[in-house]
Design a protein around this motif. Structure first.
Motif, PDB file in Angstrom:
ATOM      1  N   ILE A 188       5.468  26.033   3.743  1.00 59.27           N
ATOM      2  CA  ILE A 188       5.444  24.569   3.857  1.00 59.27           C
ATOM      3  C   ILE A 188       6.656  24.076   4.632  1.00 59.27           C
ATOM      4  CG2 ILE A 188       5.624  22.414   2.547  1.00 59.27           C
ATOM      5  CD1 ILE A 188       3.700  23.685   0.502  1.00 59.27           C
ATOM      6  N   ARG A 189       7.806  24.700   4.424  1.00 64.26           N
ATOM      7  CA  ARG A 189       8.993  24.321   5.206  1.00 64.26           C
ATOM      8  C   ARG A 189       8.772  24.605   6.696  1.00 64.26           C
ATOM      9  NH1 ARG A 189      13.222  22.714   2.190  1.00 64.26           N
ATOM     10  NH2 ARG A 189      13.166  23.296  -0.005  1.00 64.26           N
ATOM     11  N   THR A 241       6.484  21.960   7.982  1.00 60.88           N
ATOM     12  CA  THR A 241       7.224  20.701   8.076  1.00 60.88           C
ATOM     13  C   THR A 241       8.107  20.694   9.319  1.00 60.88           C
ATOM     14  OG1 THR A 241       7.184  20.457   5.678  1.00 60.88           O
ATOM     15  CG2 THR A 241       8.834  19.176   6.864  1.00 60.88           C
ATOM     16  N   THR A 242       8.753  21.800   9.591  1.00 57.72           N
ATOM     17  CA  THR A 242       9.580  21.911  10.796  1.00 57.72           C
ATOM     18  C   THR A 242       8.709  21.736  12.036  1.00 57.72           C
ATOM     19  OG1 THR A 242      11.163  23.356   9.693  1.00 57.72           O
ATOM     20  CG2 THR A 242      11.123  23.433  12.108  1.00 57.72           C
ATOM     21  N   TRP A 243       7.561  22.394  12.056  1.00 56.60           N
ATOM     22  CA  TRP A 243       6.650  22.252  13.198  1.00 56.60           C
ATOM     23  C   TRP A 243       6.228  20.800  13.361  1.00 56.60           C
ATOM     24  CZ3 TRP A 243       1.837  20.318  14.002  1.00 56.60           C
ATOM     25  CH2 TRP A 243       1.267  20.592  15.256  1.00 56.60           C
ATOM     26  N   ALA A 244       5.887  20.138  12.251  1.00 57.49           N
ATOM     27  CA  ALA A 244       5.439  18.744  12.307  1.00 57.49           C
ATOM     28  C   ALA A 244       6.538  17.823  12.828  1.00 57.49           C
ATOM     29  CB  ALA A 244       4.976  18.295  10.920  1.00 57.49           C
ATOM     30  N   ARG A 245       7.757  18.068  12.420  1.00 56.27           N
ATOM     31  CA  ARG A 245       8.884  17.254  12.918  1.00 56.27           C
ATOM     32  C   ARG A 245       9.073  17.448  14.414  1.00 56.27           C
ATOM     33  NH1 ARG A 245      12.675  18.712   7.872  1.00 56.27           N
ATOM     34  NH2 ARG A 245      12.084  16.984   6.518  1.00 56.27           N
ATOM     35  N   PHE A 285       6.047  20.107  -1.421  1.00 60.70           N
ATOM     36  CA  PHE A 285       7.345  20.010  -0.755  1.00 60.70           C
ATOM     37  C   PHE A 285       8.298  19.132  -1.574  1.00 60.70           C
ATOM     38  CE2 PHE A 285      10.197  18.347   2.642  1.00 60.70           C
ATOM     39  CZ  PHE A 285      10.703  19.555   3.092  1.00 60.70           C
ATOM     40  N   ASP A 335       6.858  27.682  -0.679  1.00 61.85           N
ATOM     41  CA  ASP A 335       8.025  26.959  -0.174  1.00 61.85           C
ATOM     42  C   ASP A 335       8.294  27.262   1.294  1.00 61.85           C
ATOM     43  OD1 ASP A 335      10.322  25.203  -0.505  1.00 61.85           O
ATOM     44  OD2 ASP A 335      11.542  27.027  -0.405  1.00 61.85           O
ATOM     45  N   ALA A 339       0.371  19.491   0.289  1.00 65.23           N
ATOM     46  CA  ALA A 339       1.584  20.088   0.862  1.00 65.23           C
ATOM     47  C   ALA A 339       2.782  19.168   0.685  1.00 65.23           C
ATOM     48  CB  ALA A 339       1.368  20.423   2.334  1.00 65.23           C
ATOM     49  N   VAL A 340       2.569  17.863   0.848  1.00 65.81           N
ATOM     50  CA  VAL A 340       3.658  16.900   0.680  1.00 65.81           C
ATOM     51  C   VAL A 340       4.154  16.909  -0.765  1.00 65.81           C
ATOM     52  CG1 VAL A 340       4.274  14.453   0.827  1.00 65.81           C
ATOM     53  CG2 VAL A 340       2.784  15.465   2.547  1.00 65.81           C
TER      54      VAL A 340
END
Length: 120
Positions: A96-97, A100-104, A32, A93, A28-29
């Motif tokens: 994964i975005r 990523t938002t959830w992870a942040r 991204f 896209d 995923a990274v």
């Protein structure tokens, strides 16, 4: 709970195979990192902190073998290779975005939980 045909709980479900591919630690990274355009191997190593060249090469090959990225070699001296998302890869896209938002937003809570419970 009733399981419908094609459920991700079944070993032969195509969705499960896809989840295994993109669920890899670096997949995923890497996807991204390629979202904003083609990158060379060295650019990706620099952009993705903590990944070794060997692991990146393995990740890129796996993503390429599954149709998510393209590898383009240019006939130049010195040789130049660029990696980019395929049409299929670009469909990841938005998910994964979102991840990523959830992870942040929740990454600190996970680290805090680990600290309070003593779990790795």
């Amino acid at each position: 709970m009733t399981l419908a045909a094609g459920t991700v709980f079944y070993a032969d479900c195509p969705a499960r195979a896809a989840i295994e591919i993109i669920g890899d630690k670096w997949a995923a990274v890497t996807l991204f990192a390629l979202a904003d355009g083609p990158k060379r191997h060295g650019e990706l190593v620099t952009l993705i902190g903590g990944i070794s060249r060997k692991v990146l090469t393995h990740t890129l090959r796996r993503l390429q073998e599954n149709g998510l990225i393209d590898r383009q070699a240019f006939a130049e001296a010195p040789p130049r290779v660029e990696y980019s998302l395929t049409e299929l890869g670009r469909t990841l896209d938005e998910p994964i975005r979102m991840l990523t938002t959830w992870a942040r937003e929740h990454g600190e809570a996970i680290l805090d939980y680990r600290d309070t419970t003593g779990r790795p």
